[in-house]
Design a protein around this motif. Structure first.
Motif, PDB file in Angstrom:
ATOM      1  N   MET A   1       0.845  -1.170   0.000  1.00  0.00           N
ATOM      2  CA  MET A   1       0.000   0.000   0.000  1.00  0.00           C
ATOM      3  C   MET A   1       0.898   1.244   0.000  1.00  0.00           C
ATOM      4  N   THR A   2       0.525   2.204  -0.819  1.00  0.00           N
ATOM      5  CA  THR A   2       1.279   3.445  -0.894  1.00  0.00           C
ATOM      6  C   THR A   2       0.345   4.622  -0.606  1.00  0.00           C
ATOM      7  N   PRO A   3       0.872   5.714  -0.065  1.00  0.00           N
ATOM      8  CA  PRO A   3       0.029   6.879   0.199  1.00  0.00           C
ATOM      9  C   PRO A   3      -0.465   7.498  -1.106  1.00  0.00           C
ATOM     10  N   GLY A   4      -1.695   7.988  -1.070  1.00  0.00           N
ATOM     11  CA  GLY A   4      -2.266   8.641  -2.243  1.00  0.00           C
ATOM     12  C   GLY A   4      -3.537   9.362  -1.857  1.00  0.00           C
ATOM     13  N   ILE A   5      -4.370   9.638  -2.845  1.00  0.00           N
ATOM     14  CA  ILE A   5      -5.657  10.290  -2.610  1.00  0.00           C
ATOM     15  C   ILE A   5      -6.745   9.545  -3.367  1.00  0.00           C
ATOM     16  N   THR A   6      -7.987   9.703  -2.902  1.00  0.00           N
ATOM     17  CA  THR A   6      -9.119   9.081  -3.577  1.00  0.00           C
ATOM     18  C   THR A   6     -10.360   9.927  -3.386  1.00  0.00           C
ATOM     19  N   ASP A   7     -11.391   9.610  -4.129  1.00  0.00           N
ATOM     20  CA  ASP A   7     -12.693  10.262  -4.003  1.00  0.00           C
ATOM     21  C   ASP A   7     -13.679   9.250  -3.421  1.00  0.00           C
ATOM     22  N   VAL A   8     -14.650   9.730  -2.653  1.00  0.00           N
ATOM     23  CA  VAL A   8     -15.675   8.871  -2.071  1.00  0.00           C
ATOM     24  C   VAL A   8     -17.029   9.460  -2.433  1.00  0.00           C
ATOM     25  N   ASN A  29      -1.948  -2.154  -7.497  1.00  0.00           N
ATOM     26  CA  ASN A  29      -2.677  -2.417  -8.741  1.00  0.00           C
ATOM     27  C   ASN A  29      -3.905  -1.533  -8.893  1.00  0.00           C
ATOM     28  N   GLY A  30      -4.176  -0.663  -7.889  1.00  0.00           N
ATOM     29  CA  GLY A  30      -5.256   0.312  -7.991  1.00  0.00           C
ATOM     30  C   GLY A  30      -6.632  -0.184  -7.606  1.00  0.00           C
ATOM     31  N   ASP A  31      -6.757  -1.455  -7.238  1.00  0.00           N
ATOM     32  CA  ASP A  31      -8.074  -2.003  -6.913  1.00  0.00           C
ATOM     33  C   ASP A  31      -8.559  -1.646  -5.508  1.00  0.00           C
TER      34      ASP A  31
END
Length: 67
Positions: A1-8, A29-31
């Motif tokens: 797991m790497t740090p990032g951002i996402t939308d909910v 893998n982005g899943d």
């Protein structure tokens, strides 16, 4: 797991709220995306407060963006 951002995204009765740019742990893998429990709780409280308002909401979509 790497740090990032996402939308909910949240939806209730044809009213949609998107919360953008939340810090998250991302699978390579982005899943899979995992929010920190504090971030998840804070964003959920804000969204639930909006959904709980007793005043009519005259919009179909609201976008919130984390700083």
């Amino acid at each position: 797991m790497t740090p990032g951002i996402t939308d909910v995204n949240f939806s209730r009765n044809d009213f949609h709220i998107q919360v953008r740019n939340l810090p998250a742990s991302l699978c390579s893998n982005g899943d899979n995306k995992t929010l920190d429990s504090r971030v998840a709780l804070c964003s959920d409280r804000i969204v639930q407060a909006i959904f709980a308002t007793e005043q009519p909401i005259r919009m179909r979509e609201l976008v919130l963006e984390a700083a």
